[in-house]
Write a protein that holds these residues in place. Structure first.
Motif, PDB file in Angstrom:
ATOM      1  N   GLY A 172       0.729  -1.139  -0.210  1.00  0.00           N
ATOM      2  CA  GLY A 172       0.014  -0.040  -0.100  1.00  0.00           C
ATOM      3  C   GLY A 172       0.793   1.288   0.017  1.00  0.00           C
ATOM      4  O   GLY A 172       2.220   1.025   0.151  1.00  0.00           O
ATOM      5  N   ALA A 173       0.284   2.596  -0.030  1.00  0.00           N
ATOM      6  CA  ALA A 173       1.235   3.719  -0.093  1.00  0.00           C
ATOM      7  C   ALA A 173       0.320   4.469   0.868  1.00  0.00           C
ATOM      8  O   ALA A 173      -0.987   4.726   0.982  1.00  0.00           O
ATOM      9  CB  ALA A 173       1.015   4.108  -1.584  1.00  0.00           C
ATOM     10  N   PRO A 174       1.030   5.509   1.297  1.00  0.00           N
ATOM     11  CA  PRO A 174       2.545   5.425   1.328  1.00  0.00           C
ATOM     12  C   PRO A 174       3.246   4.415   2.001  1.00  0.00           C
ATOM     13  O   PRO A 174       2.820   3.939   3.252  1.00  0.00           O
ATOM     14  CB  PRO A 174       2.686   7.097   1.729  1.00  0.00           C
ATOM     15  N   SER A 175       4.326   4.151   1.646  1.00  0.00           N
ATOM     16  CA  SER A 175       5.317   3.316   2.499  1.00  0.00           C
ATOM     17  C   SER A 175       6.556   3.865   2.712  1.00  0.00           C
ATOM     18  O   SER A 175       7.194   4.566   1.827  1.00  0.00           O
ATOM     19  CB  SER A 175       5.370   1.932   1.966  1.00  0.00           C
ATOM     20  N   PHE A 176       7.415   3.450   3.676  1.00  0.00           N
ATOM     21  CA  PHE A 176       8.574   4.144   4.034  1.00  0.00           C
ATOM     22  C   PHE A 176       9.753   2.923   4.181  1.00  0.00           C
ATOM     23  O   PHE A 176       9.137   1.900   4.774  1.00  0.00           O
ATOM     24  CB  PHE A 176       8.477   4.930   5.193  1.00  0.00           C
ATOM     25  N   LEU A 177      10.693   3.180   3.620  1.00  0.00           N
ATOM     26  CA  LEU A 177      11.803   2.058   4.107  1.00  0.00           C
ATOM     27  C   LEU A 177      12.961   2.804   4.661  1.00  0.00           C
ATOM     28  O   LEU A 177      13.368   3.872   4.243  1.00  0.00           O
ATOM     29  CB  LEU A 177      12.237   1.324   2.515  1.00  0.00           C
ATOM     30  N   VAL A 178      13.181   2.360   5.924  1.00  0.00           N
ATOM     31  CA  VAL A 178      14.550   2.762   6.514  1.00  0.00           C
ATOM     32  C   VAL A 178      15.405   1.476   7.007  1.00  0.00           C
ATOM     33  O   VAL A 178      15.040   0.865   7.935  1.00  0.00           O
ATOM     34  CB  VAL A 178      14.183   3.582   7.718  1.00  0.00           C
ATOM     35  N   GLY A 179      16.539   1.533   6.237  1.00  0.00           N
ATOM     36  CA  GLY A 179      17.309   0.201   6.292  1.00  0.00           C
ATOM     37  C   GLY A 179      16.416  -0.883   5.953  1.00  0.00           C
ATOM     38  O   GLY A 179      15.894  -0.859   4.710  1.00  0.00           O
ATOM     39  N   ASP A 180      16.210  -1.896   6.836  1.00  0.00           N
ATOM     40  CA  ASP A 180      15.331  -2.941   6.578  1.00  0.00           C
ATOM     41  C   ASP A 180      13.876  -2.884   6.982  1.00  0.00           C
ATOM     42  O   ASP A 180      13.100  -3.935   6.740  1.00  0.00           O
ATOM     43  CB  ASP A 180      15.860  -4.382   7.098  1.00  0.00           C
ATOM     44  N   GLU A 181      13.567  -1.759   7.547  1.00  0.00           N
ATOM     45  CA  GLU A 181      12.423  -1.789   8.164  1.00  0.00           C
ATOM     46  C   GLU A 181      11.336  -1.026   7.377  1.00  0.00           C
ATOM     47  O   GLU A 181      11.860   0.152   6.792  1.00  0.00           O
ATOM     48  CB  GLU A 181      12.484  -0.647   9.619  1.00  0.00           C
ATOM     49  N   LEU A 182       9.985  -1.453   7.501  1.00  0.00           N
ATOM     50  CA  LEU A 182       9.070  -1.075   6.457  1.00  0.00           C
ATOM     51  C   LEU A 182       8.171  -0.291   7.203  1.00  0.00           C
ATOM     52  O   LEU A 182       7.884  -1.101   8.364  1.00  0.00           O
ATOM     53  CB  LEU A 182       8.622  -2.132   5.391  1.00  0.00           C
ATOM     54  N   TYR A 183       7.465   0.882   6.624  1.00  0.00           N
ATOM     55  CA  TYR A 183       6.424   1.387   7.463  1.00  0.00           C
ATOM     56  C   TYR A 183       5.564   1.760   6.372  1.00  0.00           C
ATOM     57  O   TYR A 183       5.773   2.211   5.482  1.00  0.00           O
ATOM     58  CB  TYR A 183       6.887   2.545   8.015  1.00  0.00           C
ATOM     59  N   TRP A 184       4.252   1.452   7.004  1.00  0.00           N
ATOM     60  CA  TRP A 184       3.040   1.595   5.797  1.00  0.00           C
ATOM     61  C   TRP A 184       2.182   2.699   6.477  1.00  0.00           C
ATOM     62  O   TRP A 184       1.587   2.798   7.676  1.00  0.00           O
ATOM     63  CB  TRP A 184       2.119   0.360   5.542  1.00  0.00           C
ATOM     64  N   GLY A 185       1.689   3.825   5.631  1.00  0.00           N
ATOM     65  CA  GLY A 185       0.780   4.440   5.943  1.00  0.00           C
ATOM     66  C   GLY A 185       1.426   5.995   6.498  1.00  0.00           C
ATOM     67  O   GLY A 185       2.384   6.064   6.918  1.00  0.00           O
ATOM     68  N   ASN A 186       0.577   7.046   6.119  1.00  0.00           N
ATOM     69  CA  ASN A 186       0.923   8.391   6.315  1.00  0.00           C
ATOM     70  C   ASN A 186       1.166   8.749   7.866  1.00  0.00           C
ATOM     71  O   ASN A 186       1.763   9.374   8.625  1.00  0.00           O
ATOM     72  CB  ASN A 186      -0.038   9.382   5.997  1.00  0.00           C
ATOM     73  N   ASP A 187       0.224   7.726   8.818  1.00  0.00           N
ATOM     74  CA  ASP A 187       0.376   7.836  10.218  1.00  0.00           C
ATOM     75  C   ASP A 187       1.627   7.123  10.584  1.00  0.00           C
ATOM     76  O   ASP A 187       2.236   7.331  11.664  1.00  0.00           O
ATOM     77  CB  ASP A 187      -0.513   6.645  10.753  1.00  0.00           C
ATOM     78  N   ARG A 188       2.411   6.520   9.860  1.00  0.00           N
ATOM     79  CA  ARG A 188       3.869   5.973  10.212  1.00  0.00           C
ATOM     80  C   ARG A 188       5.116   7.070   9.951  1.00  0.00           C
ATOM     81  O   ARG A 188       6.249   6.619   9.943  1.00  0.00           O
ATOM     82  CB  ARG A 188       4.020   4.523   9.621  1.00  0.00           C
ATOM     83  N   LEU A 189       4.788   7.986   9.185  1.00  0.00           N
ATOM     84  CA  LEU A 189       5.904   8.968   8.699  1.00  0.00           C
ATOM     85  C   LEU A 189       6.694   9.306   9.934  1.00  0.00           C
ATOM     86  O   LEU A 189       8.031   9.263   9.803  1.00  0.00           O
ATOM     87  CB  LEU A 189       5.291  10.405   8.012  1.00  0.00           C
ATOM     88  N   GLY A 190       5.902   9.748  10.971  1.00  0.00           N
ATOM     89  CA  GLY A 190       6.966  10.088  12.458  1.00  0.00           C
ATOM     90  C   GLY A 190       7.876   9.012  12.761  1.00  0.00           C
ATOM     91  O   GLY A 190       8.848   9.286  13.113  1.00  0.00           O
ATOM     92  N   ASP A 191       7.333   7.664  12.984  1.00  0.00           N
ATOM     93  CA  ASP A 191       8.028   6.646  13.469  1.00  0.00           C
ATOM     94  C   ASP A 191       9.257   6.353  12.386  1.00  0.00           C
ATOM     95  O   ASP A 191      10.666   6.126  12.778  1.00  0.00           O
ATOM     96  CB  ASP A 191       7.103   5.268  13.490  1.00  0.00           C
ATOM     97  N   ALA A 192       9.109   6.539  11.010  1.00  0.00           N
ATOM     98  CA  ALA A 192       9.984   6.251   9.946  1.00  0.00           C
ATOM     99  C   ALA A 192      11.172   7.315  10.013  1.00  0.00           C
ATOM    100  O   ALA A 192      12.278   6.866  10.052  1.00  0.00           O
ATOM    101  CB  ALA A 192       9.397   6.139   8.782  1.00  0.00           C
ATOM    102  N   ILE A 193      10.723   8.514  10.356  1.00  0.00           N
ATOM    103  CA  ILE A 193      11.731   9.542  10.407  1.00  0.00           C
ATOM    104  C   ILE A 193      12.720   9.427  11.505  1.00  0.00           C
ATOM    105  O   ILE A 193      13.882   9.507  11.789  1.00  0.00           O
ATOM    106  CB  ILE A 193      11.099  10.822  10.473  1.00  0.00           C
ATOM    107  N   ALA A 194      11.905   8.878  12.616  1.00  0.00           N
ATOM    108  CA  ALA A 194      12.701   8.842  13.908  1.00  0.00           C
ATOM    109  C   ALA A 194      13.583   7.641  13.836  1.00  0.00           C
ATOM    110  O   ALA A 194      14.696   7.700  14.312  1.00  0.00           O
ATOM    111  CB  ALA A 194      11.903   8.386  15.161  1.00  0.00           C
TER     112      ALA A 194
END
Lengths: 199, 199
Positions: A172-194
């Motif tokens: 789904g979208a948006p998704s974020f990848l940080v290293g090997d960690e995947l985050y799904w959803g606009n709600d997870r932007l803050g977690d991914a940035i952190a």
């Protein structure tokens, strides 16, 4: 450069990706994190799940909720929002164009312009004439850019990028990848940035 | 009493509802808001969408993501979490029991105990013997309570509550109702509380 980075995977038909696209550069920048913009297509992923339409249309109760949720979130972020009269709109050419834009350094501006057209102005982002107008507002030559976007090799790049999304477990979208960690959803932007800020 | 209130709609098989159930009373209480606990069943709602299983099993890529997301969130909230060896477990009797518990004022404790058994201890919450043991830890008479839960009239109450969830446009758990505003997902607890605090 710190080398800290986040991959932002998005699809131009995705409502919640609009909310992220409008905010991510500022949010990531404040944390010293570089954003890598990764347009891809959700349609092949949804089709593999048996959906020939947005899940928000396949499941209307969920769709009704999503539109209200979008209104609330747009208000919170102080972003203009108008429910599109047609949903989802075809983001294929816009996504191909985004790959050209990424090569040339204007992908964030392009992405925000397309999302604003779709979700703030209710314009048809599947219409080449509309896209040409958006390109002009960014001081890009529509003829040159749209021809480059339409090249066979560029079409293949978008397919390859979508295949990469599938390999990463993106659904789904948006998704974020940080290293090997995947985050799904606009709600997870803050977690991914952190997470990205940890480096 | 201020009269400020939030309805917390939950299903015992729902992973994210565990995260909410463990936190909502403290979070709402700090804001002077009363929580109304509303157990219901997701299975009839999912079946109406063509799913005979959890969507996290129907769509394994999404399920894989959910389990990792649960790990991350449980760590953030400092909640114990163990991925259940069987998912979803049958929460029918636990939900019927929750209605009795709500009548008698021990529904929050019951709800947290059942969720902890399911998602922190990997125990079978569909097993009446397990439920009887949980009732004993709450100083409740298992024979009396489970007989009351099993009465035809009580079974009908749970059906009615699930029909009410459908009327409200609820399609997943946890969900929150504040006035006419519906919120879906553990991620929306803060927003729902903030709205309820406006009174």
């Amino acid at each position: 450069m710190s080398g800290k980075r986040i991959e932002f995977w998005y699809e131009f038909a995705s409502t919640y990706s609009y909310l992220t696209a409008a905010r991510i550069e500022q949010t990531a920048g404040a944390a010293g994190i570089e954003v890598e913009w990764r347009p891809f297509l959700l349609a092949p992923i949804f089709q593999a799940q048996g959906w020939n339409d947005s899940p928000f249309n396949v499941y209307p109760v969920k769709g009704r909720y999503m539109w209200r949720d979008m209104e609330r979130l747009a208000e919170r972020y102080e972003l203009p929002f108008k429910r599109p009269t047609r949903f989802p709109r075809n983001g294929l050419t816009a996504a191909r164009t985004a790959l050209i834009a990424a090569d040339e350094g204007w992908c964030p501006d392009w992405t925000r312009a397309v999302y604003a057209a779709n979700f703030a102005e209710d314009l048809d982002i599947g219409d080449p004439a509309l896209l040409a107008g958006l390109l002009e507002t960014l001081d890009q030559d529509p003829g040159r850019v749209l021809a480059a976007a339409d090249q066979v090799s560029n079409k293949q790049r978008l397919r390859t990028q979508t295949e990469r999304a599938i390999e990463l477990g993106i659904f789904g979208a948006p998704s974020f990848l940080v290293g090997d960690e995947l985050y799904w959803g606009n709600d997870r932007l803050g977690d991914a940035i952190a997470n990205a800020a940890l480096g």
